[in-house]
Design a protein around this motif. Structure first.
Motif, PDB file in Angstrom:
ATOM      1  N   ASN A  29     141.697  38.048  28.361  1.00 48.48           N
ATOM      2  CA  ASN A  29     141.128  39.402  28.387  1.00 48.48           C
ATOM      3  C   ASN A  29     140.515  39.664  29.764  1.00 48.48           C
ATOM      4  O   ASN A  29     139.532  39.023  30.138  1.00 48.48           O
ATOM      5  CB  ASN A  29     140.068  39.526  27.293  1.00 48.48           C
ATOM      6  CG  ASN A  29     139.527  40.936  27.177  1.00 48.48           C
ATOM      7  OD1 ASN A  29     139.783  41.803  28.022  1.00 48.48           O
ATOM      8  ND2 ASN A  29     138.754  41.189  26.133  1.00 48.48           N
ATOM      9  N   PRO A  30     141.066  40.611  30.553  1.00 49.93           N
ATOM     10  CA  PRO A  30     140.537  40.859  31.895  1.00 49.93           C
ATOM     11  C   PRO A  30     139.120  41.426  31.895  1.00 49.93           C
ATOM     12  O   PRO A  30     138.429  41.377  32.914  1.00 49.93           O
ATOM     13  CB  PRO A  30     141.536  41.862  32.490  1.00 49.93           C
ATOM     14  CG  PRO A  30     142.131  42.551  31.297  1.00 49.93           C
ATOM     15  CD  PRO A  30     142.192  41.505  30.220  1.00 49.93           C
ATOM     16  N   GLU A  31     138.702  41.968  30.742  1.00 46.74           N
ATOM     17  CA  GLU A  31     137.366  42.554  30.658  1.00 46.74           C
ATOM     18  C   GLU A  31     136.318  41.542  30.195  1.00 46.74           C
ATOM     19  O   GLU A  31     135.143  41.872  30.066  1.00 46.74           O
ATOM     20  CB  GLU A  31     137.388  43.750  29.699  1.00 46.74           C
ATOM     21  CG  GLU A  31     138.316  44.870  30.154  1.00 46.74           C
ATOM     22  CD  GLU A  31     138.314  46.037  29.196  1.00 46.74           C
ATOM     23  OE1 GLU A  31     137.604  45.953  28.164  1.00 46.74           O
ATOM     24  OE2 GLU A  31     139.003  47.029  29.470  1.00 46.74           O
ATOM     25  N   LYS A  32     136.774  40.312  29.943  1.00 51.42           N
ATOM     26  CA  LYS A  32     135.849  39.283  29.470  1.00 51.42           C
ATOM     27  C   LYS A  32     135.858  38.107  30.427  1.00 51.42           C
ATOM     28  O   LYS A  32     136.913  37.621  30.832  1.00 51.42           O
ATOM     29  CB  LYS A  32     136.249  38.809  28.072  1.00 51.42           C
ATOM     30  CG  LYS A  32     135.334  37.726  27.502  1.00 51.42           C
ATOM     31  CD  LYS A  32     135.871  37.235  26.178  1.00 51.42           C
ATOM     32  CE  LYS A  32     135.029  36.093  25.631  1.00 51.42           C
ATOM     33  NZ  LYS A  32     135.561  35.534  24.378  1.00 51.42           N
ATOM     34  N   ASN A  33     134.670  37.654  30.795  1.00 47.78           N
ATOM     35  CA  ASN A  33     134.558  36.500  31.688  1.00 47.78           C
ATOM     36  C   ASN A  33     133.433  35.610  31.186  1.00 47.78           C
ATOM     37  O   ASN A  33     132.261  35.973  31.251  1.00 47.78           O
ATOM     38  CB  ASN A  33     134.274  36.959  33.119  1.00 47.78           C
ATOM     39  CG  ASN A  33     134.284  35.807  34.111  1.00 47.78           C
ATOM     40  OD1 ASN A  33     134.426  34.643  33.738  1.00 47.78           O
ATOM     41  ND2 ASN A  33     134.136  36.125  35.392  1.00 47.78           N
ATOM     42  N   ASP A  34     133.813  34.445  30.663  1.00 48.05           N
ATOM     43  CA  ASP A  34     132.811  33.524  30.128  1.00 48.05           C
ATOM     44  C   ASP A  34     131.982  32.864  31.223  1.00 48.05           C
ATOM     45  O   ASP A  34     130.878  32.378  30.964  1.00 48.05           O
ATOM     46  CB  ASP A  34     133.489  32.428  29.299  1.00 48.05           C
ATOM     47  CG  ASP A  34     134.071  32.966  28.006  1.00 48.05           C
ATOM     48  OD1 ASP A  34     133.534  33.961  27.480  1.00 48.05           O
ATOM     49  OD2 ASP A  34     135.068  32.397  27.521  1.00 48.05           O
ATOM     50  N   TYR A  35     132.527  32.833  32.443  1.00 49.32           N
ATOM     51  CA  TYR A  35     131.841  32.141  33.541  1.00 49.32           C
ATOM     52  C   TYR A  35     131.800  33.029  34.784  1.00 49.32           C
ATOM     53  O   TYR A  35     132.455  32.750  35.807  1.00 49.32           O
ATOM     54  CB  TYR A  35     132.551  30.823  33.848  1.00 49.32           C
ATOM     55  CG  TYR A  35     132.872  30.013  32.609  1.00 49.32           C
ATOM     56  CD1 TYR A  35     131.864  29.384  31.875  1.00 49.32           C
ATOM     57  CD2 TYR A  35     134.186  29.891  32.150  1.00 49.32           C
ATOM     58  CE1 TYR A  35     132.148  28.664  30.728  1.00 49.32           C
ATOM     59  CE2 TYR A  35     134.475  29.162  31.006  1.00 49.32           C
ATOM     60  CZ  TYR A  35     133.464  28.552  30.301  1.00 49.32           C
ATOM     61  OH  TYR A  35     133.744  27.841  29.168  1.00 49.32           O
ATOM     62  N   PRO A  36     131.015  34.117  34.745  1.00 47.63           N
ATOM     63  CA  PRO A  36     130.966  35.040  35.897  1.00 47.63           C
ATOM     64  C   PRO A  36     130.373  34.395  37.149  1.00 47.63           C
ATOM     65  O   PRO A  36     130.568  34.907  38.250  1.00 47.63           O
ATOM     66  CB  PRO A  36     130.078  36.186  35.376  1.00 47.63           C
ATOM     67  CG  PRO A  36     129.258  35.568  34.287  1.00 47.63           C
ATOM     68  CD  PRO A  36     130.142  34.554  33.638  1.00 47.63           C
ATOM     69  N   GLU A  37     129.654  33.284  36.977  1.00 50.02           N
ATOM     70  CA  GLU A  37     129.064  32.619  38.135  1.00 50.02           C
ATOM     71  C   GLU A  37     130.100  31.898  38.991  1.00 50.02           C
ATOM     72  O   GLU A  37     129.858  31.583  40.154  1.00 50.02           O
ATOM     73  CB  GLU A  37     128.008  31.596  37.680  1.00 50.02           C
ATOM     74  CG  GLU A  37     126.854  32.186  36.873  1.00 50.02           C
ATOM     75  CD  GLU A  37     127.138  32.209  35.364  1.00 50.02           C
ATOM     76  OE1 GLU A  37     126.185  32.382  34.586  1.00 50.02           O
ATOM     77  OE2 GLU A  37     128.332  32.074  34.982  1.00 50.02           O
ATOM     78  N   ALA A  38     131.261  31.623  38.409  1.00 49.06           N
ATOM     79  CA  ALA A  38     132.285  30.832  39.104  1.00 49.06           C
ATOM     80  C   ALA A  38     133.150  31.723  39.993  1.00 49.06           C
ATOM     81  O   ALA A  38     133.573  32.806  39.589  1.00 49.06           O
ATOM     82  CB  ALA A  38     133.157  30.106  38.099  1.00 49.06           C
TER      83      ALA A  38
END
Length: 229
Positions: free
Chosen positions: A153-162
């Protein structure tokens, strides 16, 4: 006759001289080989290329580097590490149900070339298969993990810090039960291991694929993710 003997003698002396010279060169090269390799490694690591083009090389040598010499993680990554550590071993995701249709199974067979009748021939499967119908390929179930865990899912990011997330591979995969055509499956997952890398974190994510109304799962896989700072 004397000339022939003399010629043979000179040839033998020349051959012995060449062997001695070759032996000396080989011994000299072996003595300097470790220094040469170390220099090549150093030169490679100092190349002015974006690190993303050769981070796999660093992965190969990072375990040999003292922890004190590794790059310190950013504050965001330290916070990410702490957040993940807090929920280590806990189930953090349960996905939506997805039906595995005969059409999907046929499409997977067409892509992979695996047209075994237990997957693609419903009539023969009903007569001869112990499951009494067609079943999905194990690798089809495995390939659905990104969709089932919603990581595509391009709208979901479990690890935005990476800055970069890499699918590094798997520790193990097993298929305890078959997925019959028309059955629904879903994913459940948890982080079971975290390791600090030179440039980020390595996570081992256990994903279990459930089959609706079945006691045994279709698949249990340990996925390795690498998160780069």
């Amino acid at each position: 006759m004397m000339r022939l003997v003399e010629s043979l003698k000179q040839g033998q002396e020349k051959l012995e001289s060449m062997n001695t010279e070759l032996k000396n060169r080989v011994e000299s090269s072996l003595k300097t080989w470790p220094e040469t390799i170390n220099k090549k490694v150093t030169d490679f690591r100092n190349m002015s290329l974006p690190w993303t083009q050769y981070f796999h090389f660093f992965d190969a040598v990072e375990e040999a580097e003292p922890v004190s010499e590794r790059k310190a993680l950013s504050e965001n990554f330290v916070a990410l590490h702490q957040r993940l550590q807090t929920h280590l071993g806990e189930e953090t995701y349960v996905g939506e149900w997805l039906e595995v249709s005969q059409e999907q199974i046929n499409q997977f067979a067409a892509v992979t070339g695996d047209h075994q009748w237990i997957h693609t021939d419903p009539i023969k499967a009903a007569l001869e298969s112990p499951f009494r119908q067609t079943i999905a390929h194990g690798f089809l179930t495995l390939s659905l993990i990104p969709l089932l865990t919603d990581t595509v899912n391009p709208e979901k990011n479990d690890y935005p810090e990476a800055r970069l997330v890499v699918n590094y591979g798997m520790n193990k995969v097993i298929f305890p039960a078959p997925v019959k055509a028309g059955k629904r499956i879903r994913a459940r997952s948890r982080i079971i291991d975290i390791k600090t890398l030179r440039r980020g974190l390595e996570l081992v994510r256990e994903v279990t694929i459930e089959i609706e109304n079945s006691k045994r799962p279709a698949c249990i896989a340990e996925l390795i993710l690498r998160l780069y700072d």
